[in-house]
Design a protein around this motif. Structure first.
Motif, PDB file in Angstrom:
ATOM      1  N   LYS A 164      -2.937  11.050  -5.425  1.00  0.00           N
ATOM      2  CA  LYS A 164      -2.378  11.545  -6.685  1.00  0.00           C
ATOM      3  C   LYS A 164      -3.532  11.947  -7.594  1.00  0.00           C
ATOM      4  CE  LYS A 164       1.663  10.487  -5.201  1.00  0.00           C
ATOM      5  NZ  LYS A 164       2.396  11.541  -4.556  1.00  0.00           N
ATOM      6  N   ILE A 165      -3.422  13.092  -8.201  1.00  0.00           N
ATOM      7  CA  ILE A 165      -4.542  13.691  -8.930  1.00  0.00           C
ATOM      8  C   ILE A 165      -5.053  12.826 -10.083  1.00  0.00           C
ATOM      9  CG2 ILE A 165      -3.188  15.113 -10.514  1.00  0.00           C
ATOM     10  CD1 ILE A 165      -5.515  17.249  -9.462  1.00  0.00           C
ATOM     11  N   ASP A 166      -4.172  12.093 -10.755  1.00  0.00           N
ATOM     12  CA  ASP A 166      -4.590  11.305 -11.913  1.00  0.00           C
ATOM     13  C   ASP A 166      -4.965   9.868 -11.558  1.00  0.00           C
ATOM     14  OD1 ASP A 166      -4.210  13.408 -13.811  1.00  0.00           O
ATOM     15  OD2 ASP A 166      -2.060  13.147 -13.509  1.00  0.00           O
ATOM     16  N   VAL A 167      -4.876   9.498 -10.280  1.00  0.00           N
ATOM     17  CA  VAL A 167      -5.262   8.156  -9.851  1.00  0.00           C
ATOM     18  C   VAL A 167      -6.768   8.125  -9.629  1.00  0.00           C
ATOM     19  CG1 VAL A 167      -5.090   6.471  -7.974  1.00  0.00           C
ATOM     20  CG2 VAL A 167      -3.020   7.560  -8.873  1.00  0.00           C
ATOM     21  N   ILE A 168      -7.423   7.177 -10.225  1.00  0.00           N
ATOM     22  CA  ILE A 168      -8.871   7.024 -10.071  1.00  0.00           C
ATOM     23  C   ILE A 168      -9.177   6.230  -8.820  1.00  0.00           C
ATOM     24  CG2 ILE A 168     -10.940   6.003 -11.104  1.00  0.00           C
ATOM     25  CD1 ILE A 168      -9.535   6.561 -13.843  1.00  0.00           C
ATOM     26  N   GLN A 169      -8.465   5.104  -8.643  1.00  0.00           N
ATOM     27  CA  GLN A 169      -8.713   4.266  -7.480  1.00  0.00           C
ATOM     28  C   GLN A 169      -7.523   3.347  -7.255  1.00  0.00           C
ATOM     29  OE1 GLN A 169     -11.838   1.216  -7.652  1.00  0.00           O
ATOM     30  NE2 GLN A 169     -12.709   2.159  -5.827  1.00  0.00           N
ATOM     31  N   ALA A 170      -7.259   3.040  -5.990  1.00  0.00           N
ATOM     32  CA  ALA A 170      -6.217   2.080  -5.612  1.00  0.00           C
ATOM     33  C   ALA A 170      -6.792   1.141  -4.563  1.00  0.00           C
ATOM     34  CB  ALA A 170      -4.989   2.805  -5.075  1.00  0.00           C
ATOM     35  N   ASN A 171      -6.483  -0.133  -4.699  1.00  0.00           N
ATOM     36  CA  ASN A 171      -6.927  -1.152  -3.746  1.00  0.00           C
ATOM     37  C   ASN A 171      -5.790  -2.128  -3.513  1.00  0.00           C
ATOM     38  OD1 ASN A 171      -9.965  -0.686  -3.448  1.00  0.00           O
ATOM     39  ND2 ASN A 171      -9.723  -0.756  -5.660  1.00  0.00           N
ATOM     40  N   TYR A 172      -5.794  -2.770  -2.350  1.00  0.00           N
ATOM     41  CA  TYR A 172      -4.805  -3.806  -2.089  1.00  0.00           C
ATOM     42  C   TYR A 172      -5.518  -5.117  -1.795  1.00  0.00           C
ATOM     43  CZ  TYR A 172      -5.750  -3.187   2.909  1.00  0.00           C
ATOM     44  OH  TYR A 172      -6.356  -3.124   4.138  1.00  0.00           O
ATOM     45  N   PHE A 173      -4.819  -6.215  -2.112  1.00  0.00           N
ATOM     46  CA  PHE A 173      -5.400  -7.545  -1.984  1.00  0.00           C
ATOM     47  C   PHE A 173      -4.352  -8.528  -1.481  1.00  0.00           C
ATOM     48  CE2 PHE A 173      -7.392  -5.301  -5.479  1.00  0.00           C
ATOM     49  CZ  PHE A 173      -8.742  -5.434  -5.202  1.00  0.00           C
ATOM     50  N   THR A 174      -4.807  -9.553  -0.796  1.00  0.00           N
ATOM     51  CA  THR A 174      -3.956 -10.696  -0.484  1.00  0.00           C
ATOM     52  C   THR A 174      -4.185 -11.733  -1.582  1.00  0.00           C
ATOM     53  OG1 THR A 174      -5.675 -11.652   0.914  1.00  0.00           O
ATOM     54  CG2 THR A 174      -3.992 -10.287   2.013  1.00  0.00           C
ATOM     55  N   ASP A 175      -3.353 -12.759  -1.621  1.00  0.00           N
ATOM     56  CA  ASP A 175      -3.433 -13.739  -2.703  1.00  0.00           C
ATOM     57  C   ASP A 175      -4.776 -14.458  -2.777  1.00  0.00           C
ATOM     58  OD1 ASP A 175      -0.966 -13.099  -3.655  1.00  0.00           O
ATOM     59  OD2 ASP A 175       0.030 -14.939  -3.020  1.00  0.00           O
ATOM     60  N   HIS A 176      -5.470 -14.662  -1.663  1.00  0.00           N
ATOM     61  CA  HIS A 176      -6.748 -15.385  -1.729  1.00  0.00           C
ATOM     62  C   HIS A 176      -7.900 -14.511  -2.243  1.00  0.00           C
ATOM     63  CE1 HIS A 176      -7.395 -13.574   2.273  1.00  0.00           C
ATOM     64  NE2 HIS A 176      -8.677 -13.764   2.037  1.00  0.00           N
ATOM     65  N   GLU A 177      -7.651 -13.219  -2.442  1.00  0.00           N
ATOM     66  CA  GLU A 177      -8.689 -12.306  -2.942  1.00  0.00           C
ATOM     67  C   GLU A 177      -8.576 -12.032  -4.442  1.00  0.00           C
ATOM     68  OE1 GLU A 177      -9.497  -9.296   0.689  1.00  0.00           O
ATOM     69  OE2 GLU A 177      -7.437  -9.263  -0.105  1.00  0.00           O
ATOM     70  N   ILE A 178      -7.570 -12.616  -5.068  1.00  0.00           N
ATOM     71  CA  ILE A 178      -7.329 -12.363  -6.488  1.00  0.00           C
ATOM     72  C   ILE A 178      -6.981 -13.657  -7.213  1.00  0.00           C
ATOM     73  CG2 ILE A 178      -6.545  -9.971  -6.241  1.00  0.00           C
ATOM     74  CD1 ILE A 178      -3.660 -11.043  -6.391  1.00  0.00           C
ATOM     75  N   TYR A 179      -7.151 -13.617  -8.520  1.00  0.00           N
ATOM     76  CA  TYR A 179      -6.654 -14.670  -9.401  1.00  0.00           C
ATOM     77  C   TYR A 179      -5.472 -14.037 -10.116  1.00  0.00           C
ATOM     78  CZ  TYR A 179      -6.359 -18.068 -13.149  1.00  0.00           C
ATOM     79  OH  TYR A 179      -5.898 -19.017 -14.026  1.00  0.00           O
ATOM     80  N   GLN A 180      -4.283 -14.634  -9.976  1.00  0.00           N
ATOM     81  CA  GLN A 180      -3.097 -14.008 -10.544  1.00  0.00           C
ATOM     82  C   GLN A 180      -2.239 -15.013 -11.294  1.00  0.00           C
ATOM     83  OE1 GLN A 180       0.235 -14.521  -9.344  1.00  0.00           O
ATOM     84  NE2 GLN A 180      -0.250 -15.832  -7.615  1.00  0.00           N
ATOM     85  N   ARG A 181      -1.502 -14.496 -12.254  1.00  0.00           N
ATOM     86  CA  ARG A 181      -0.582 -15.288 -13.062  1.00  0.00           C
ATOM     87  C   ARG A 181       0.593 -14.422 -13.495  1.00  0.00           C
ATOM     88  NH1 ARG A 181      -2.766 -19.016 -11.182  1.00  0.00           N
ATOM     89  NH2 ARG A 181      -3.860 -20.696 -12.206  1.00  0.00           N
ATOM     90  N   GLU A 182       1.643 -15.111 -13.933  1.00  0.00           N
ATOM     91  CA  GLU A 182       2.791 -14.481 -14.582  1.00  0.00           C
ATOM     92  C   GLU A 182       3.059 -15.269 -15.851  1.00  0.00           C
ATOM     93  OE1 GLU A 182       6.400 -13.944 -12.345  1.00  0.00           O
ATOM     94  OE2 GLU A 182       5.299 -13.420 -10.536  1.00  0.00           O
ATOM     95  N   ILE A 183       3.833 -14.681 -16.737  1.00  0.00           N
ATOM     96  CA  ILE A 183       4.272 -15.397 -17.934  1.00  0.00           C
ATOM     97  C   ILE A 183       5.789 -15.330 -17.966  1.00  0.00           C
ATOM     98  CG2 ILE A 183       4.067 -13.391 -19.447  1.00  0.00           C
ATOM     99  CD1 ILE A 183       3.209 -15.384 -21.660  1.00  0.00           C
TER     100      ILE A 183
END
Length: 190
Positions: free
Chosen positions: A70-89
């Protein structure tokens, strides 16, 4: 095929209609989006999309490649849960009279490290930041007390566990390349 929960992090310019283009990639492949969060990133003028989906490694790689086209996308990456720190509220709107009548309700809120952020005679609002399973477990416990009036949760927000976010490195490389090309053009014109 074994499916894994993947988190996609997409960086783009803030262009109207891009979200529709990104979600269309999932729709064409008949892959469901579990959660979606879009916000400004730490880089001025750049937005960050955090998308979760259950799929295979082969499918996620294809999705990322299509999104990056997509022309306006700079970068996209995918991760599994052990590669990121994530939260929800999550926010829980509870009936004040029922909450006050049941001493177990405040114990549950404390046990889940949630906090009461607003109280009035009709309802009170509880806020919980945490992992998906913690947020769901608190909801289930409060629901058994029959005091939940409303419940809402955000999509996942995430940062990588590595040093710099990948888009920062990419943008630095892109800027360096641009400066070198511009310098080469300036040298030719002198």
């Amino acid at each position: 095929m074994d499916k894994t929960l993947y988190t996609l992090i997409v960086h783009s310019e803030n262009i109207a209609g891009l979200l529709n283009q990104i979600t269309a990639v999932f729709t064409r492949r008949q892959i469901n989006i579990e959660s979606l969060n879009v916000s400004a990133s730490s880089i001025k003028g750049i937005h960050k999309y955090t998308i979760t989906t259950w799929t295979t490694k082969d499918q996620i790689e294809k999705i990322v490649k299509q999104i990056e086209k997509k022309i306006d996308v700079i970068q996209a990456n995918y991760f599994t849960d052990h590669e990121i720190y994530q939260r929800e509220i999550a926010l829980y709107k509870l009936s004040t009279p029922i909450f006050v009548e049941n001493p177990e309700a405040s114990k549950i809120v404390r046990r889940f490290d949630a906090r009461i952020v607003e109280v009035n005679p009709t309802f009170l609002t509880v806020e919980k930041t945490g992992m998906d399973d913690e947020i769901t477990a608190l909801y289930d416990k409060l629901r058994t007390l029959d005091c939940v009036l409303q419940f809402v949760r955000s999509g996942r927000i995430a940062i990588t566990t590595g040093g710099l976010e990948r888009v920062n490195s990419y943008l630095c490389m892109r800027d360096d390349k641009y400066r070198k090309q511009k310098g080469a053009c300036n040298e030719r014109t002198e």
